[in-house]
Design a protein around this motif. Structure first.
Motif, PDB file in Angstrom:
ATOM      1  N   THR A  58      30.294 -23.884  53.461  1.00 52.13           N
ATOM      2  CA  THR A  58      29.426 -22.705  53.670  1.00 52.13           C
ATOM      3  C   THR A  58      29.216 -22.357  55.146  1.00 52.13           C
ATOM      4  OG1 THR A  58      28.316 -23.225  51.589  1.00 52.13           O
ATOM      5  CG2 THR A  58      27.198 -21.671  53.053  1.00 52.13           C
ATOM      6  N   LEU A 112      30.169 -18.656  56.700  1.00 50.46           N
ATOM      7  CA  LEU A 112      29.163 -17.724  57.242  1.00 50.46           C
ATOM      8  C   LEU A 112      29.433 -17.408  58.714  1.00 50.46           C
ATOM      9  CD1 LEU A 112      25.813 -18.908  55.625  1.00 50.46           C
ATOM     10  CD2 LEU A 112      27.272 -16.988  54.959  1.00 50.46           C
ATOM     11  N   VAL A 134      19.825 -16.711  57.310  1.00 56.10           N
ATOM     12  CA  VAL A 134      20.420 -17.885  57.960  1.00 56.10           C
ATOM     13  C   VAL A 134      19.318 -18.820  58.474  1.00 56.10           C
ATOM     14  CG1 VAL A 134      21.963 -18.699  59.798  1.00 56.10           C
ATOM     15  CG2 VAL A 134      22.548 -16.641  58.496  1.00 56.10           C
ATOM     16  N   LEU A 159      23.518 -19.793  63.400  1.00 57.67           N
ATOM     17  CA  LEU A 159      24.729 -20.226  62.680  1.00 57.67           C
ATOM     18  C   LEU A 159      25.178 -21.602  63.165  1.00 57.67           C
ATOM     19  CD1 LEU A 159      26.606 -16.804  62.669  1.00 57.67           C
ATOM     20  CD2 LEU A 159      25.870 -18.053  60.611  1.00 57.67           C
ATOM     21  N   ASP A 189      23.157 -22.040  48.243  1.00 60.02           N
ATOM     22  CA  ASP A 189      24.109 -21.433  49.195  1.00 60.02           C
ATOM     23  C   ASP A 189      24.678 -20.146  48.598  1.00 60.02           C
ATOM     24  OD1 ASP A 189      23.833 -23.616  50.916  1.00 60.02           O
ATOM     25  OD2 ASP A 189      25.976 -24.131  50.936  1.00 60.02           O
ATOM     26  N   LEU A 222      24.543 -16.266  49.780  1.00 58.61           N
ATOM     27  CA  LEU A 222      25.782 -15.541  50.081  1.00 58.61           C
ATOM     28  C   LEU A 222      25.775 -14.209  49.318  1.00 58.61           C
ATOM     29  CD1 LEU A 222      28.517 -15.624  51.512  1.00 58.61           C
ATOM     30  CD2 LEU A 222      29.448 -16.802  49.500  1.00 58.61           C
ATOM     31  N   ILE A 280      23.327 -11.968  51.077  1.00 59.88           N
ATOM     32  CA  ILE A 280      23.896 -11.463  52.333  1.00 59.88           C
ATOM     33  C   ILE A 280      24.859 -10.312  52.042  1.00 59.88           C
ATOM     34  CG2 ILE A 280      25.569 -12.062  54.164  1.00 59.88           C
ATOM     35  CD1 ILE A 280      24.101 -14.819  54.343  1.00 59.88           C
ATOM     36  N   SER A 292      36.557 -15.546  56.555  1.00 59.60           N
ATOM     37  CA  SER A 292      35.379 -16.037  55.839  1.00 59.60           C
ATOM     38  C   SER A 292      35.761 -16.551  54.456  1.00 59.60           C
ATOM     39  CB  SER A 292      34.350 -14.902  55.723  1.00 59.60           C
ATOM     40  OG  SER A 292      33.205 -15.360  55.044  1.00 59.60           O
TER      41      SER A 292
END
Lengths: 181, 181
Positions: free
Chosen positions: A15, A19, A46, A94, A143, A147, A150, B18
Motif C-alpha cells: 500500500t 499511494l 494519508v 507519505l 487500506d 484507497l 481516495i 501505482s
C-alpha cells in the motif's frame, strides 16, 4: 479458504508504495480538495493512515496477545489524524506512512502468530469480542476502504469536467458508505 | 476552475506505477477472484485499461481534432478486454498498460491541444455531442473508477474474514455503481 496471514501481509506491504506512486507530486487540485462539507482531503486520509499505524493495528494486536479480552481496546480518536498531519506536506506524510508501515510489519513478522494466536480474542469498545485474525484482515480491508475513498475523492474534482460521461463512471455514483471511515 | 490539461496528465502518468506497486506479485487470491457472477477480476480490469488505451482515449481524441462530429466514435466493445488479456499474466498486463499509457501521453503532449482545441466536439454513439476536454477529464476519471473497483473487488475477498468490522468499512457497503464500467 481459511485466513492466511501471508496474503494479508502481501497487501499491507504494497500500500505505501502504491499511494506514493499515485499521489507523490500530484497537483493540489487533486490532493487538497474534498467531497464537500467536512469530508476528508486525500492528505487527511494519508494522515489518518499514519495515525492508525501508530495507534490502532499493532497496539491492538499486542493487546490481544498479551491481555486478551480483559480490557477493551482504547477507542480510536476520530479526529486523531490532525495530530499527525500538523503542518506536514503530503510528501512527508507519505514517507511517514511508509516508514511506520514497514515498522509495523517487522513487528508483526517478529510476533509470528500461530494458528491458535490468530483465534485469540480481544474486546472492541463498540463491536465486542473480535479475533486477532479479524483484526489483521480488517487492517488490509482498511487500506482498501481508504484507497476506494481516495479514488472517489479525486474523481469528485472532475465531476463537472467529464460532462455527460458522469453516468458511465461508477465512482461518480458512489456517495461513500463509511459509518466510521 | 477551468479544465486544466496538465492536471489531467499528472494523474494519467501516475496510474500505471501505482497499480504496478499495488498489484505486482500480489497473491492470486486478491487478483484472480471477483465479486461473484460475471463481475471482473483485478486482472480483467487491467486488461480493460490496456484495451481502452489502444482503442478509446487517443483514437477518440484524434478523431475529434481531425473529423469533429461528422461520424460518431466507434462503440467500445465491452468484452474487448478478452482480446488483450489472452494468456497473459497480470505482470505482463501491468507492463503493457505502462508502455501503452506512456505512448498515449507522448502522443497527447505532441498534439499540444490549445484552449480552442479543448472545446472542439466529437459525437459519442450513446451520449451525443462531447468536447475534447470532457473526453480527457473522463480518461482520468476512468482510471479512478477502476481504482475504486479494484479496491472494492479486493475488499470483497475478506468480507467474511473481517468479522464484525465489516460495518465500519465503507468499501464493504459499496455494491458498485457502473452503468458501463
Amino acid at each position: 479458504m481459511g485466513y492466511e496471514l501471508d496474503n494479508t501481509i502481501a497487501l499491507l506491504e504494497r500500500t505505501p508504495a502504491s499511494l506514493s506512486a499515485l499521489l507523490g507530486g500530484l497537483p493540489e487540485c487533486w490532493t487538497e480538495t474534498n467531497e464537500g462539507g467536512s469530508s476528508w482531503t486525500v492528505s487527511t486520509v494519508v494522515a489518518h493512515l499514519v495515525h492508525c499505524e501508530y495507534e490502532d493495528w499493532m497496539p491492538r494486536a499486542r493487546q490481544i496477545l498479551q491481555a486478551g479480552e480483559a480490557e477493551p481496546f482504547a477507542p480510536l480518536d476520530r479526529e486523531g489524524h490532525a495530530r499527525y498531519k500538523g503542518g506536514k506536506t503530503l510528501a512527508q506524510l507519505l514517507d511517514e506512512f511508509a516508514r511506520a508501515r514497514a515498522k509495523s510489519l517487522d513487528e508483526l513478522r517478529a510476533l509470528k502468530p500461530t494458528a491458535q494466536d490468530l483465534e485469540r480474542r480481544g474486546r472492541h469498545p463498540a463491536l465486542g469480542s473480535v479475533t486477532l485474525s479479524e483484526l489483521l484482515a480488517t487492517w488490509a480491508a482498511h487500506d482498501l476502504t481508504h484507497l476506494h475513498q481516495i479514488a472517489r475523492t479525486m474523481a469528485h474534482q472532475v465531476r463537472e469536467a467529464v460532462g455527460p460521461w458522469a453516468r458511465f463512471l461508477g465512482v461518480m455514483q458512489c456517495a461513500g458508505h463509511s459509518e466510521a471511515g
